[in-house]
Design a protein around this motif. Structure first.
Motif, short mmCIF file in Angstrom:
data_model
loop_
_atom_site.label_atom_id
_atom_site.label_comp_id
_atom_site.label_asym_id
_atom_site.label_seq_id
_atom_site.Cartn_x
_atom_site.Cartn_y
_atom_site.Cartn_z
N ILE A 47 -8.33 -1.09 -3.71
CA ILE A 47 -7.20 -2.08 -3.34
C ILE A 47 -6.25 -1.07 -2.41
O ILE A 47 -6.06 -1.86 -1.36
CB ILE A 47 -6.58 -2.66 -4.66
CG1 ILE A 47 -7.44 -3.47 -5.01
CG2 ILE A 47 -5.19 -2.90 -4.04
CD1 ILE A 47 -6.78 -4.08 -6.68
N LEU A 48 -5.93 0.02 -2.59
CA LEU A 48 -5.19 0.68 -1.85
C LEU A 48 -5.59 1.25 -0.61
O LEU A 48 -5.05 1.11 0.52
CB LEU A 48 -4.51 2.01 -2.47
CG LEU A 48 -3.73 1.67 -3.70
CD1 LEU A 48 -3.55 2.95 -4.50
CD2 LEU A 48 -2.37 0.99 -3.62
N ASP A 49 -6.99 1.43 -0.57
CA ASP A 49 -7.60 1.75 0.72
C ASP A 49 -7.62 0.39 1.59
O ASP A 49 -7.38 0.70 2.86
CB ASP A 49 -8.98 2.38 0.59
CG ASP A 49 -9.10 3.92 -0.02
OD1 ASP A 49 -7.82 4.72 0.09
OD2 ASP A 49 -10.00 4.44 -0.61
N ALA A 50 -8.00 -0.38 1.15
CA ALA A 50 -8.35 -1.71 1.69
C ALA A 50 -6.92 -2.28 2.32
O ALA A 50 -6.71 -2.74 3.62
CB ALA A 50 -8.90 -2.96 0.87
N ALA A 51 -5.82 -2.04 1.85
CA ALA A 51 -4.43 -2.46 2.04
C ALA A 51 -3.98 -1.45 3.38
O ALA A 51 -3.28 -2.02 4.09
CB ALA A 51 -3.49 -2.16 0.98
#
Length: 199
Positions: A47-51
């Motif tokens: 999630i953090l990488d995609a954000a």
């Protein structure tokens, strides 16, 4: 504090948690899962990488809020369960303070985190020290830039909402927030979490 933490953890750890015929695991008045910690850490990192950097803070806030929502409803189920009442109930002398200490005994017994309240100002502030928590293991595969224990932060805020929210469950959610001030995943010896009222 009336809770005998070591006895509570030992007794809670003896409870067998297993799935039913539908594959669900009902325990402590809630449904629990036995997915590996690496699954949840990978979920958060993806999630953090995609954000990306621009939305990192927003994504972090959403992860903490998801944990807080879960902790609010799950925490309520746990402290009202037959298992909690049988083991922790007889130790409770001061409500809700002893219930909070009992909730962190459950936290520890279940292997989420070896967490203990080290300071509690009723209705105002709670400080938790945590020696070992699954989110710290993220450092083996991902290098977080900021503290990464979204679950502990969210659940700790939710526990204070249950204990001291301005309205009883289920309407007292969101009155407290939690900041992680020390992080094993960033090189500290233990995690520290400070819960305070929202402004």
């Amino acid at each position: 504090m009336a809770i005998d933490r070591e006895k509570a953890i030992a007794d809670l750890s003896k409870i067998q948690v297993k799935g039913n015929e539908e594959g669900l695991i009902p325990a402590f008045g809630v449904l629990v899962n036995q997915l590996p910690a690496s699954f949840w850490n990978l979920f958060s990192t993806k999630i953090l990488d995609a954000a990306g950097e621009d939305l990192y803070e927003d994504a972090s806030g959403l992860l903490m809020n998801a944990a807080s929502e879960c902790g609010y409803h799950t925490g309520w189920g746990i402290i009202n369960s037959d298992e909690f009442q049988a083991i922790i109930g007889p130790m409770i002398e001061k409500v809700p303070e002893d219930i909070l200490h009992g909730a962190y005994a459950v936290f520890t017994a279940w292997g989420w985190a070896n967490a203990e309240i080290v300071e509690l100002i009723p209705g105002e502030k709670m400080v938790i020290h945590v020696h070992g928590y699954y989110e710290a293991d993220v450092k083996d595969s991902y290098q977080p830039k900021t503290p990464f224990a979204f679950m502990i932060r969210g659940v700790s805020a939710a526990f204070m909402d249950i204990a001291y929210g301005d309205k009883p469950y289920p309407d007292g959610f969101g009155k407290f927030t939690c900041e992680q001030t020390k992080a094993i995943e960033l090189g500290d010896d233990y995690g520290e979490f400070v819960v305070t009222k929202r402004n």
